[in-house]
Design an enzyme around this catalytic site. Structure first.
Site, PDB file in Angstrom:
ATOM      1  N   ASN A 195      64.895 -18.124   7.833  1.00 39.56           N
ATOM      2  CA  ASN A 195      64.994 -16.808   8.500  1.00 39.56           C
ATOM      3  C   ASN A 195      64.500 -16.891   9.932  1.00 39.56           C
ATOM      4  OD1 ASN A 195      65.983 -14.454   6.780  1.00 39.56           O
ATOM      5  ND2 ASN A 195      64.665 -15.572   5.341  1.00 39.56           N
TER       6      ASN A 195
ATOM      7  N   MET B 260      53.510 -16.491   3.657  1.00 39.67           N
ATOM      8  CA  MET B 260      53.069 -16.305   2.282  1.00 39.67           C
ATOM      9  C   MET B 260      51.605 -15.880   2.163  1.00 39.67           C
ATOM     10  SD  MET B 260      55.869 -16.768   0.797  1.00 39.67           S
ATOM     11  CE  MET B 260      55.458 -16.889  -0.935  1.00 39.67           C
ATOM     12  N   ARG B 261      51.106 -15.171   3.164  1.00 38.78           N
ATOM     13  CA  ARG B 261      49.729 -14.672   3.111  1.00 38.78           C
ATOM     14  C   ARG B 261      49.740 -13.163   3.182  1.00 38.78           C
ATOM     15  NH1 ARG B 261      45.211 -16.791   2.055  1.00 38.78           N
ATOM     16  NH2 ARG B 261      44.127 -15.679   3.709  1.00 38.78           N
TER      17      ARG B 261
ATOM     18  N   HIS C  99      62.279  -9.339   2.435  1.00 45.14           N
ATOM     19  CA  HIS C  99      61.918  -9.627   1.044  1.00 45.14           C
ATOM     20  C   HIS C  99      63.202  -9.771   0.226  1.00 45.14           C
ATOM     21  CE1 HIS C  99      59.455  -9.716  -2.519  1.00 45.14           C
ATOM     22  NE2 HIS C  99      60.305  -8.891  -3.091  1.00 45.14           N
TER      23      HIS C  99
ATOM     24  N   GLU D  31      49.943  -1.519   5.035  1.00 49.05           N
ATOM     25  CA  GLU D  31      48.820  -2.247   4.418  1.00 49.05           C
ATOM     26  C   GLU D  31      49.076  -2.640   2.965  1.00 49.05           C
ATOM     27  OE1 GLU D  31      48.888   0.872   5.447  1.00 49.05           O
ATOM     28  OE2 GLU D  31      47.307   2.087   4.548  1.00 49.05           O
TER      29      GLU D  31
END
Ligand code: GRF
Length: 202
Positions: free
Chosen positions: A14, A90-91, A109, A142
């Site tokens: 991506n 990936m965090r 996603h 968040e």
């Protein structure tokens, strides 16, 4: 000219599609100016370097989440970035970071959110027996895989699909809609009304 920062942890397909879109006019008036990876040997770092984009590795290990995010923010702010694109990053981000860059972080996603947030979204879709899945570009808030939706695309899920075959079909759509969504947010006129991102006529 707007500056994009792209955060990755792995393959970076991506990321590559965003970089290329800034160069072939699908994303107008913008350049991919910085790629940050939290993983030192992420293959996407080589791709970014080959494409002439500055790369940085910021290892998250041994740091508190917000401490790591503040280090990223210092690098991002030093270079005047306009938009932060998560591309297989990936965090989880700290609440501090998501608030600091409110409405300026995008994620992609591989499911039709709000279905199947989190890891292994393609496997989740197959396990659930859905007939259609797809991908979602959304503004990051968040909560994980949660903020206002900017774009979605649908693909059929066939009985013969494996997580891998479904992921490949979805990826084609990811590479199409992520640049479109970035161009829309940078160059279009829109209003964010609660969860709804709505185009506003000129
Ligand atoms: C993509 O499926 C993306 O939707 C998800 O992680 C994967 C990253 O792939 N967030 P790549 O690194 O962009 O190739």
């Amino acid at each position: 000219m707007k500056n994009l920062a792209i955060l990755i942890s792995g393959r970076g397909s991506n990321m590559e599609s965003l970089i290329k879109a800034t160069r072939d006019g699908r994303i107008r008036n913008a350049q991919a100016a910085l790629v940050i990876s939290n993983i030192a040997d992420a293959p996407g770092l080589h791709t970014a370097s080959k494409l002439g984009v500055e790369t940085l590795v910021l290892d998250h290990r041994g740091k508190k989440r917000e401490e790591h995010d503040r280090q990223m923010a210092a690098e991002i702010d030093a270079r005047n970035m306009d938009l932060i694109c998560l591309a297989g990053y990936m965090r989880l981000l700290s609440t501090w970071f998501t608030q600091e860059y409110e409405n300026r972080i995008l994620n992609i996603h591989p499911s039709l959110l709000p279905a199947f947030p989190g890891l292994a979204a393609q496997q989740q879709a197959i396990d659930h027996g859905v007939k259609f899945s797809g991908c979602t570009v959304h503004i990051v808030d968040e909560h994980l895989d949660h903020g206002p939706i900017v774009a979605q695309s649908v693909v059929p899920v066939l009985a013969s699909d494996t997580p891998e075959s479904l992921a490949s079909k979805i990826l084609v759509e990811e590479h199409r809609i992520y640049p479109e969504a970035v161009d829309f947010l940078l160059n279009g006129r829109f209003r964010i009304d609660g969860r709804r991102v709505q185009a506003v006529d000129a």
